[in-house]
Design a protein around this motif. Structure first.
Motif, PDB file in Angstrom:
ATOM      1  N   LEU A 157       0.870  -1.172   0.000  1.00  0.00           N
ATOM      2  CA  LEU A 157       0.000   0.000   0.000  1.00  0.00           C
ATOM      3  C   LEU A 157       0.905   1.220   0.000  1.00  0.00           C
ATOM      4  O   LEU A 157       1.731   1.403   0.900  1.00  0.00           O
ATOM      5  N   SER A 158       0.787   2.038  -1.038  1.00  0.00           N
ATOM      6  CA  SER A 158       1.628   3.222  -1.205  1.00  0.00           C
ATOM      7  C   SER A 158       0.790   4.454  -0.880  1.00  0.00           C
ATOM      8  O   SER A 158      -0.246   4.697  -1.511  1.00  0.00           O
ATOM      9  N   LEU A 159       1.244   5.227   0.096  1.00  0.00           N
ATOM     10  CA  LEU A 159       0.425   6.292   0.673  1.00  0.00           C
ATOM     11  C   LEU A 159       0.591   7.617  -0.052  1.00  0.00           C
ATOM     12  O   LEU A 159       1.705   8.052  -0.343  1.00  0.00           O
ATOM     13  N   ASP A 160      -0.518   8.285  -0.292  1.00  0.00           N
ATOM     14  CA  ASP A 160      -0.521   9.629  -0.872  1.00  0.00           C
ATOM     15  C   ASP A 160      -0.572  10.642   0.280  1.00  0.00           C
ATOM     16  O   ASP A 160      -1.601  11.259   0.551  1.00  0.00           O
ATOM     17  N   TYR A 161       0.555  10.801   0.970  1.00  0.00           N
ATOM     18  CA  TYR A 161       0.603  11.696   2.125  1.00  0.00           C
ATOM     19  C   TYR A 161       0.598  13.159   1.677  1.00  0.00           C
ATOM     20  O   TYR A 161       0.893  13.488   0.526  1.00  0.00           O
ATOM     21  N   ARG A 162       0.273  14.052   2.600  1.00  0.00           N
ATOM     22  CA  ARG A 162       0.219  15.482   2.272  1.00  0.00           C
ATOM     23  C   ARG A 162       1.623  16.032   1.995  1.00  0.00           C
ATOM     24  O   ARG A 162       2.597  15.626   2.604  1.00  0.00           O
ATOM     25  N   LEU A 163       1.662  16.985   1.062  1.00  0.00           N
ATOM     26  CA  LEU A 163       2.921  17.561   0.615  1.00  0.00           C
ATOM     27  C   LEU A 163       3.068  19.003   1.074  1.00  0.00           C
ATOM     28  O   LEU A 163       2.089  19.725   1.277  1.00  0.00           O
ATOM     29  N   ALA A 164       4.327  19.415   1.225  1.00  0.00           N
ATOM     30  CA  ALA A 164       4.655  20.824   1.440  1.00  0.00           C
ATOM     31  C   ALA A 164       4.704  21.515   0.067  1.00  0.00           C
ATOM     32  O   ALA A 164       4.850  20.859  -0.956  1.00  0.00           O
ATOM     33  N   PRO A 165       4.575  22.823   0.000  1.00  0.00           N
ATOM     34  CA  PRO A 165       4.479  23.771   1.118  1.00  0.00           C
ATOM     35  C   PRO A 165       3.077  23.915   1.694  1.00  0.00           C
ATOM     36  O   PRO A 165       2.905  24.559   2.721  1.00  0.00           O
ATOM     37  N   GLU A 166       2.068  23.354   1.027  1.00  0.00           N
ATOM     38  CA  GLU A 166       0.711  23.489   1.541  1.00  0.00           C
ATOM     39  C   GLU A 166       0.586  22.872   2.932  1.00  0.00           C
ATOM     40  O   GLU A 166      -0.173  23.383   3.782  1.00  0.00           O
ATOM     41  N   ASN A 167       1.307  21.793   3.156  1.00  0.00           N
ATOM     42  CA  ASN A 167       1.238  21.074   4.432  1.00  0.00           C
ATOM     43  C   ASN A 167       2.654  20.738   4.891  1.00  0.00           C
ATOM     44  O   ASN A 167       3.153  19.634   4.640  1.00  0.00           O
ATOM     45  N   PRO A 168       3.327  21.667   5.561  1.00  0.00           N
ATOM     46  CA  PRO A 168       4.707  21.414   5.999  1.00  0.00           C
ATOM     47  C   PRO A 168       4.778  20.433   7.162  1.00  0.00           C
ATOM     48  O   PRO A 168       3.745  19.999   7.700  1.00  0.00           O
ATOM     49  N   PHE A 169       6.004  20.084   7.542  1.00  0.00           N
ATOM     50  CA  PHE A 169       6.247  19.210   8.691  1.00  0.00           C
ATOM     51  C   PHE A 169       5.463  19.702   9.901  1.00  0.00           C
ATOM     52  O   PHE A 169       5.402  20.907  10.145  1.00  0.00           O
ATOM     53  N   PRO A 170       4.783  18.798  10.628  1.00  0.00           N
ATOM     54  CA  PRO A 170       4.859  17.332  10.573  1.00  0.00           C
ATOM     55  C   PRO A 170       3.697  16.653   9.863  1.00  0.00           C
ATOM     56  O   PRO A 170       3.389  15.490  10.155  1.00  0.00           O
ATOM     57  N   ALA A 171       3.032  17.347   8.928  1.00  0.00           N
ATOM     58  CA  ALA A 171       1.824  16.783   8.311  1.00  0.00           C
ATOM     59  C   ALA A 171       2.088  15.430   7.665  1.00  0.00           C
ATOM     60  O   ALA A 171       1.314  14.479   7.848  1.00  0.00           O
ATOM     61  N   ALA A 172       3.172  15.312   6.897  1.00  0.00           N
ATOM     62  CA  ALA A 172       3.463  14.041   6.223  1.00  0.00           C
ATOM     63  C   ALA A 172       3.702  12.933   7.235  1.00  0.00           C
ATOM     64  O   ALA A 172       3.231  11.795   7.060  1.00  0.00           O
ATOM     65  N   VAL A 173       4.433  13.233   8.300  1.00  0.00           N
ATOM     66  CA  VAL A 173       4.686  12.233   9.339  1.00  0.00           C
ATOM     67  C   VAL A 173       3.367  11.803   9.984  1.00  0.00           C
ATOM     68  O   VAL A 173       3.126  10.604  10.201  1.00  0.00           O
TER      69      VAL A 173
END
Length: 315
Positions: free
Chosen positions: A101-117
Motif C-alpha cells: 500500500l503506497s500512501l498519498d501523504y500530504r505535501l509541502a508547502p501546503e502542508n509542511p512538517f509534521p503533516a506528512a509524518v
C-alpha cells in the motif's frame, strides 16, 4: 553490470531542467520524468484509503503471501505520489509476492512538517488495526525513506508495535545536510547538490529545528528498540552519508542493520529496474529482506529473484 547502462542512466539524470519553476511545474515535471520508469507485469493496482488519505494498493497477480509493505514515495516532501514510485513498489511486490500500500501523504508547502509524518503514522496505525494486513514493514525512497524511519520512531514512542522491518532506498536522514558526502560527491551525483536540495527542505521544514530526531534521525534519533533495517544507497549520491551515519547509529543501539551500497550508481537507482542491472539486483535483495522479516517463505522468494546473498554489500 554494464558501464553503458550506468552511463545512460547518468546522462538521463543530467538532462537540463528549467532553473525557475513554480511548485506545480516541479510536480508536473517530476510526474513526467518518473513515468518513463518501467513497471513490471504481474501486478494489479486499485485505489484504497488508509486513515483519511488515498493510497494505491499494488498486489501480485498470482497468490499473495502474508504481510503488507507500507510504502512512502520520494519527491523531497514537495513532489510525487504513489504513481511516481510505482516502478519500485511493483518490483517489490512481484519479487516478494507481498502486497503493498503506497500512501498519498500530504505535501509541502501546503502542508509542511509534521503533516506528512502524521499521515504516515495514521496509515500505519490503520494497518495495525486491520485484521487482514498481517505483519507490516515500512519502506520508502528518498524523502519517503526518511518518513519510514520517522514513522517507526513515532510508533515506538507511542507504544505501538514497531514494524516488522524497514527498507529504505537513498533515504534522506539528515536534513541539516551536514554529511561529508554533500561535498565529496558534489558533481559526481548527477541529480543533487546541497544547493539543489535546500529549497525543498525550506518548504518542508518551514523554520522547524532541523536537529529534531524526526527530521535528522541519522544524527539525533534514539534507535533503541528499532526493527531490522535495510539501507540501500548509491555510491555516487550526496545523500550517501545519511545512510552510513544512520547505520553506525543503529549498530550502536543494537539494531540489526544492513548497509547495502552499490558502486557507480545515483540517487534512487532502483527506479531504473529493467534498464540498469544494478537496480534489478538491488530490488531482489530488498524483496528477500522484506520476505524474511514478514515471515513469508524465503525459499519462494529466493527462487523468484535468483538472488545471490554474496551480492549484498555490508559496510
Amino acid at each position: 553490470m554494464s558501464k553503458e547502462q550506468r552511463a545512460k542512466v547518468d546522462a538521463m539524470m543530467r538532462e537540463p531542467r528549467p532553473a525557475s519553476r513554480s511548485v506545480d511545474e516541479w510536480r508536473a515535471g517530476f510526474m513526467s520524468l518518473q513515468s518513463r520508469n518501467l513497471v513490471p507485469e504481474g501486478v494489479r493496482t486499485s485505489e484504497a484509503t488508509l486513515g483519511d488519505r488515498r493510497a494505491l494498493l499494488i498486489e501480485p497477480s498470482e497468490a499473495v503471501r502474508p504481510g503488507t509493505i507500507l510504502y512512502f514515495h520520494g519527491g523531497g516532501y514537495v513532489l510525487g505520489a504513489p504513481e511516481t514510485s510505482l516502478s519500485i513498489t511493483a518490483n517489490l511486490v512481484v519479487r516478494s509476492a507481498i502486497r503493498s500500500l503506497s500512501l498519498d501523504y500530504r505535501l509541502a508547502p501546503e502542508n509542511p512538517f509534521p503533516a506528512a509524518v502524521d499521515d504516515c503514522v495514521n496509515a500505519y496505525r490503520t494497518l495495525l488495526d486491520s485484521e487482514d494486513s498481517g505483519p507490516v514493514a515500512l519502506a520508502g525512497d528518498s524523502a519517503g525513506g526518511g518518513l519510514a524511519v520517522a514513522t517507526a520512531l513515532v510508533a515506538r514512542d507511542l507504544g505501538l508495535p514497531v514494524p516488522a522491518a524497514i527498507t529504505t532506498f537513498s533515504a534522506g536522514l539528515d536534513l541539516t545536510l551536514t554529511g561529508a558526502s554533500m561535498e565529496t560527491k558534489a558533481g559526481i551525483d548527477p541529480l543533487f547538490t546541497k544547493e539543489r536540495l535546500q529549497p525543498f527542505l525550506d518548504l518542508y521544514c518551514a523554520g522547524q529545528d532541523l536537529k529534531t530526531p524526526l527530521l535528522s534521525p541519522a544524527l539525533f534519533a534514539d534507535l533503541a528498540g528499532f526493527p531490522p533495517v535495510l539501507l540501500q544507497s548509491g555510491a555516487n549520491e550526496v545523500l550517501l552519508d545519511d545512510a552510513t551515519r544512520f547505520a553506525a547509529r543503529a549498530l550502536d543501539a543494537g539494531v540489526e542493520v544492513i548497509l547495502d551500497v552499490t558502486a557507480d550508481v545515483p540517487h534512487v537507482f532502483q527506479a531504473f529496474a529493467g534498464i540498469l542491472d544494478e537496480a534489478d539486483n538491488a530490488l531482489a535483495r530488498a524483496a528477500l529482506f522484506l520476505a524474511q522479516h514478514l515471515d513469508t517463505d524465503p525459499a519462494l522468494v529466493a527462487a523468484r529473484t535468483s538472488t545471490n546473498p554474496s551480492e549484498v554489500t555490508v559496510r
